[in-house]
Design a protein around this motif. Structure first.
Motif, PDB file in Angstrom:
ATOM      1  N   GLY A  32       0.807  -1.209   0.000  1.00 37.87           N
ATOM      2  CA  GLY A  32       0.000   0.000   0.000  1.00 37.87           C
ATOM      3  C   GLY A  32       0.844   1.265   0.000  1.00 37.87           C
ATOM      4  N   VAL A  33       1.880   1.297   0.835  1.00 39.40           N
ATOM      5  CA  VAL A  33       2.777   2.462   0.874  1.00 39.40           C
ATOM      6  C   VAL A  33       3.470   2.640  -0.475  1.00 39.40           C
ATOM      7  CG1 VAL A  33       4.893   3.396   1.905  1.00 39.40           C
ATOM      8  CG2 VAL A  33       3.130   2.371   3.364  1.00 39.40           C
ATOM      9  N   PHE A  34       3.906   1.540  -1.068  1.00 40.95           N
ATOM     10  CA  PHE A  34       4.581   1.597  -2.376  1.00 40.95           C
ATOM     11  C   PHE A  34       3.659   2.200  -3.438  1.00 40.95           C
ATOM     12  CE2 PHE A  34       5.573  -0.369  -6.497  1.00 40.95           C
ATOM     13  CZ  PHE A  34       6.905   0.000  -6.640  1.00 40.95           C
ATOM     14  N   ILE A  35       2.401   1.738  -3.477  1.00 38.99           N
ATOM     15  CA  ILE A  35       1.449   2.222  -4.478  1.00 38.99           C
ATOM     16  C   ILE A  35       1.144   3.703  -4.254  1.00 38.99           C
ATOM     17  CG2 ILE A  35      -0.940   2.044  -5.284  1.00 38.99           C
ATOM     18  CD1 ILE A  35      -0.740  -0.979  -4.779  1.00 38.99           C
ATOM     19  N   ILE A  36       0.944   4.108  -3.006  1.00 39.33           N
ATOM     20  CA  ILE A  36       0.634   5.513  -2.714  1.00 39.33           C
ATOM     21  C   ILE A  36       1.771   6.425  -3.159  1.00 39.33           C
ATOM     22  CG2 ILE A  36       0.331   7.181  -0.839  1.00 39.33           C
ATOM     23  CD1 ILE A  36      -1.247   4.955   0.644  1.00 39.33           C
ATOM     24  N   ILE A  37       3.015   6.021  -2.839  1.00 32.10           N
ATOM     25  CA  ILE A  37       4.170   6.835  -3.231  1.00 32.10           C
ATOM     26  C   ILE A  37       4.265   6.935  -4.748  1.00 32.10           C
ATOM     27  CG2 ILE A  37       6.705   6.888  -3.277  1.00 32.10           C
ATOM     28  CD1 ILE A  37       6.668   5.825  -0.424  1.00 32.10           C
TER      29      ILE A  37
END
Length: 307
Positions: free
Chosen positions: A37-42
């Motif tokens: 999730g963090v990867f996609i948001i960034i």
């Protein structure tokens, strides 16, 4: 040890299924979801910045997620000692970290609880950050680089889990492609040696942080053998914080005057949903506090659900 597993329900759509699997899944599932999730948001933020004319996206975003080598800089971004262990440089970086986390996290959960897995992940990452900062402060090779360096990646946290498992099951064998069966202790030693000898060849901070995480994983298993849990204090604190910021859930006791066979479709679906929610709450309680924490009523509900 009581063990059971329930699949995710994607009948409400993909997003509903993801939320359901995150809520009902293991600690390992949640850690992987958070990293993805963090990867996609960034990456989505990077797309917006690029389309609006911004350049050098990594330099704009990642320093606010990565842990800095200079302690003074950490005072300005204290959250990075946590966020760095959930942030990856690119897809390949994410893929390999999540594969290692999945493989060794699955073995870990066969012998330890989900809360301990979360604790080892977090404290292993923090240990990696501390060793990274200390190394850059101590060694002359980094006297200039320490002023502008920062580190990101789940590798230190994953290494903590890998070494916890390898120390606990040193003679357990896994099959490595093109090599064959390898003892976990040999895999751990090989991995540590590779990180150590790779320090001069580039990404010195990353390799140093890996070793910091590995040391914590090793110490975790040694402490568990002496009946002392290094993760206990952190998880107790997180549990208290969770109760402080979450709304208390009302206990649900559902009684039906109708027999199941006499219910219409709508009534049966509601009955089934409430029953599943009750069982999921009980399973969550087991994962956090153990089977013995259940009340007599909860044990009866769980027993009946398996028959």
């Amino acid at each position: 040890m009581y063990n059971n597993s329930y699949g995710s329900n994607f009948s409400e759509g993909i997003w509903g299924g993801i939320k359901s699997s995150f809520r009902q899944g293991s600690a390992l599932t949640r850690l992987i979801y958070i990293n993805i999730g963090v990867f996609i948001i960034i990456k989505l933020i990077a797309v917006v910045i690029t389309l609006t004319g911004g350049k050098n996206v990594d330099a704009m975003l990642l320093p606010y997620m990565g842990v800095p080598a200079l302690p003074e800089n950490l005072l300005h971004t204290p959250w990075t000692i946590i966020t760095y262990m959930f942030t990856q440089f690119g897809f390949i970086h994410l893929l390999f970290n999540m594969l290692w986390l999945y493989w060794f996290g699955s073995i870990f959960l066969n012998y330890f609880s989900g809360s301990k897995l979360t604790g080892v992940y977090l404290l292993g990452g923090i240990s990696g950050a501390i060793v990274y900062i200390a190394a850059y402060a101590i060694f002359p090779a980094f006297e200039v680089e320490r002023f502008y360096s920062w580190a990101i990646g789940a590798s230190a946290s994953v290494m903590a889990i890998v070494f916890a498992v390898c120390t606990y099951l040193p003679n357990h064998k896994i099959y490595v492609f093109l090599i064959g069966p390898v003892k976990l202790i040999h895999l751990a030693i090989f991995t540590a040696v590779i990180d150590l000898i790779s320090i001069p060849s580039g990404n010195a901070g990353g390799h140093i942080a890996h070793l910091g995480g590995a040391v914590f994983g090793y110490l975790f298993t040694l402490s568990m053998r002496r009946n002392f849990d290094l993760t206990g204090g952190l998880m107790s604190l997180l549990d208290k914080l969770g109760k402080l910021f979450s709304k208390p859930k009302k206990k649900m006791h559902v009684k039906y005057k109708k027999k199941v066979s006499d219910m219409n479709d709508i009534e049966y679906n509601e009955y089934k949903k409430q029953k599943d929610n009750r069982i999921n709450d009980i399973l969550d309680k087991i994962s956090k506090h153990g089977y013995e924490s259940l009340t007599k009523e909860e044990k009866e509900i769980l027993f009946k659900s398996k028959n």
